[in-house]
Write a protein that holds these residues in place. Structure first.
Motif, PDB file in Angstrom:
ATOM      1  N   ASP A  98      -7.991   6.937   1.126  1.00  0.00           N
ATOM      2  CA  ASP A  98      -8.444   5.114   0.239  1.00  0.00           C
ATOM      3  C   ASP A  98      -6.988   3.924   0.587  1.00  0.00           C
ATOM      4  O   ASP A  98      -6.915   3.120   0.430  1.00  0.00           O
ATOM      5  CB  ASP A  98      -8.704   5.494  -1.866  1.00  0.00           C
ATOM      6  CG  ASP A  98      -6.823   5.863  -2.009  1.00  0.00           C
ATOM      7  OD1 ASP A  98      -6.474   6.648  -1.727  1.00  0.00           O
ATOM      8  OD2 ASP A  98      -7.001   5.347  -3.652  1.00  0.00           O
ATOM      9  N   THR A 121       0.761  -0.788   0.165  1.00  0.00           N
ATOM     10  CA  THR A 121       0.417   0.331   0.164  1.00  0.00           C
ATOM     11  C   THR A 121       1.060   1.303   0.111  1.00  0.00           C
ATOM     12  O   THR A 121       0.028   2.337  -0.253  1.00  0.00           O
ATOM     13  CB  THR A 121      -1.054   0.443   1.381  1.00  0.00           C
ATOM     14  OG1 THR A 121       0.144   0.253   2.439  1.00  0.00           O
ATOM     15  CG2 THR A 121      -1.626  -1.462   1.534  1.00  0.00           C
ATOM     16  N   GLU A 132      -6.949   0.881   2.737  1.00  0.00           N
ATOM     17  CA  GLU A 132      -6.982  -0.299   1.736  1.00  0.00           C
ATOM     18  C   GLU A 132      -5.748  -0.853   2.725  1.00  0.00           C
ATOM     19  O   GLU A 132      -6.136  -1.411   2.542  1.00  0.00           O
ATOM     20  CB  GLU A 132      -6.257  -0.822   0.546  1.00  0.00           C
ATOM     21  CG  GLU A 132      -5.529  -1.403  -0.197  1.00  0.00           C
ATOM     22  CD  GLU A 132      -6.618  -2.576  -0.106  1.00  0.00           C
ATOM     23  OE1 GLU A 132      -5.711  -4.004  -0.127  1.00  0.00           O
ATOM     24  OE2 GLU A 132      -7.793  -2.348   0.153  1.00  0.00           O
TER      25      GLU A 132
END
Length: 366
Positions: A347, A315, A351
């Motif tokens: 986001d 990520t 995540e």
């Protein structure tokens, strides 16, 4: 490379670290001094317009008569306690068992000043008024750290704090504030720094934690106290020929960040809620009272580190560069929110926590 080094390297490669104000690198100085005139006059051995104006500015902000800039908080706090001991004629002071002076300073207070600490309360909880009342021997000074860092940054209720202050004044006990993170707790108390400081006879604040300067601290109190602190500062070797790189950066980042402490506090609460939604994780405090809190895992660091590295690589979000083993196969880390958190895309953040939940869930039931 061992696991801890691997975690540090993986964290360095992330694009979105959650904590702090950024790396402590030369750019921190460059950003400040790009706007400073070449003709700015340095302070000289603790004197001069530059240092004196900054000291007066911070004294006013803390609601105290006077303030002195120190190169380190370690020096400032030992000196504060020495002054109060000399005034009372007793070499005993009281503080929490996990006080910075007790566990991080190689017994400097004892070896340099021959001061005897009286440890109050169990190490896993805050000092209370009842603890102070039960001190069975005369003490010159009580030191309170707000927030109490080593137990997650916990704080007493303001009413309890005020009661301790009133009791100390009644009994002739000086009250000193380890306010390394004083600026960061004002939003929780809904008080100004001066209103909190008014409960204390002397106050230490740091300029490299939430403020994000290079280094430096201020010790504030009445003018007689600060004049005596200057003598001890000289004795400790704290009067460098000039401290202006620390003073200029402290002043610059104080102005830039002091108004953002409420934002950092709100963001810490938001982040703690995300951690507490993960099975096998809890924060301490559960609901933060400043921009700082601890994150505890119900797994050993040998299990947690590979999970964190996977999350970082997938990520680009960095949760921490370190974890520390605790008893009973658990581990934890500390995080402080600063400028970096708001730049993390939501986001990406969600995540990272989705993946963290998934990986932790699998590891918990192996």
């Amino acid at each position: 490379m061992n696991d801890k080094d691997a975690l540090k390297e993986a964290f360095k490669r992330t694009s979105y670290p959650l904590g702090g104000n950024g790396q402590r690198e030369a750019g921190v100085l460059k950003q400040v001094f790009d706007g400073v005139e070449d003709t700015l006059e340095s302070d000289v051995y603790g004197t001069g317009k530059l240092i004196e104006e900054f000291q007066s500015k911070i004294a006013a902000y803390l609601g105290k008569e006077s303030a002195v800039f120190f190169p380190s908080g370690t020096m400032a706090q030992q000196i504060a306690l020495r002054i109060w001991c000399d005034e009372k004629g007793s070499k005993r002071v009281a503080y929490h068992p996990l006080c910075h002076l007790e566990i991080h300073e190689e017994d400097g207070l004892k070896e340099l000043h021959h001061i005897e600490p009286v440890l109050l309360a169990d190490k896993n909880r805050l000092i209370t008024l009842a603890d102070v009342k039960q001190v069975g021997e005369e003490i010159s000074c009580l030191l309170l750290e707000l927030p109490q860092r080593e137990i997650g940054g916990q704080l007493p209720d303001f009413e309890e704090l005020a009661a301790i202050s009133a009791y100390c004044r009644e009994k002739g006990i000086k009250l000193h504030l380890d306010g390394a993170r004083l600026f960061e707790i004002a939003p929780y108390y809904q008080k100004t720094a001066a209103e909190i400081s008014a409960l204390f006879d002397s106050v230490y604040v740091s300029f490299y934690k939430g403020i994000g300067g290079i280094a430096g601290a201020v010790l504030a109190g009445n003018s007689d106290f600060t004049e005596r602190s200057k003598v001890w500062k000289r004795r400790h070797g704290g009067d460098l020929i000039s401290l202006y790189p620390y003073i200029v950066t402290s002043d610059y980042y104080f102005d830039r960040r002091i108004g953002r402490m409420a934002q950092y506090y709100r963001e810490a609460k938001e982040l703690a809620a995300l951690f507490n939604e993960c099975e096998g994780i809890h924060t301490r405090p559960a609901d933060p009272v400043s921009n700082m809190f601890h994150v505890h895992f119900k797994l050993p660091e040998s299990a947690v580190i590979p999970i964190l590295i996977e999350v970082y690589e997938a990520t680009g979000v960095g949760l921490t560069s370190w974890v520390r083993e605790r008893e009973e196969e658990t581990c934890y880390f500390e995080i402080s929110i600063g400028d970096k958190y708001e730049s993390v895309p939501k986001d990406k953040l969600h995540e990272a926590f989705r993946l963290l939940k998934e990986k932790l869930g699998a590891a918990l039931y192996i």
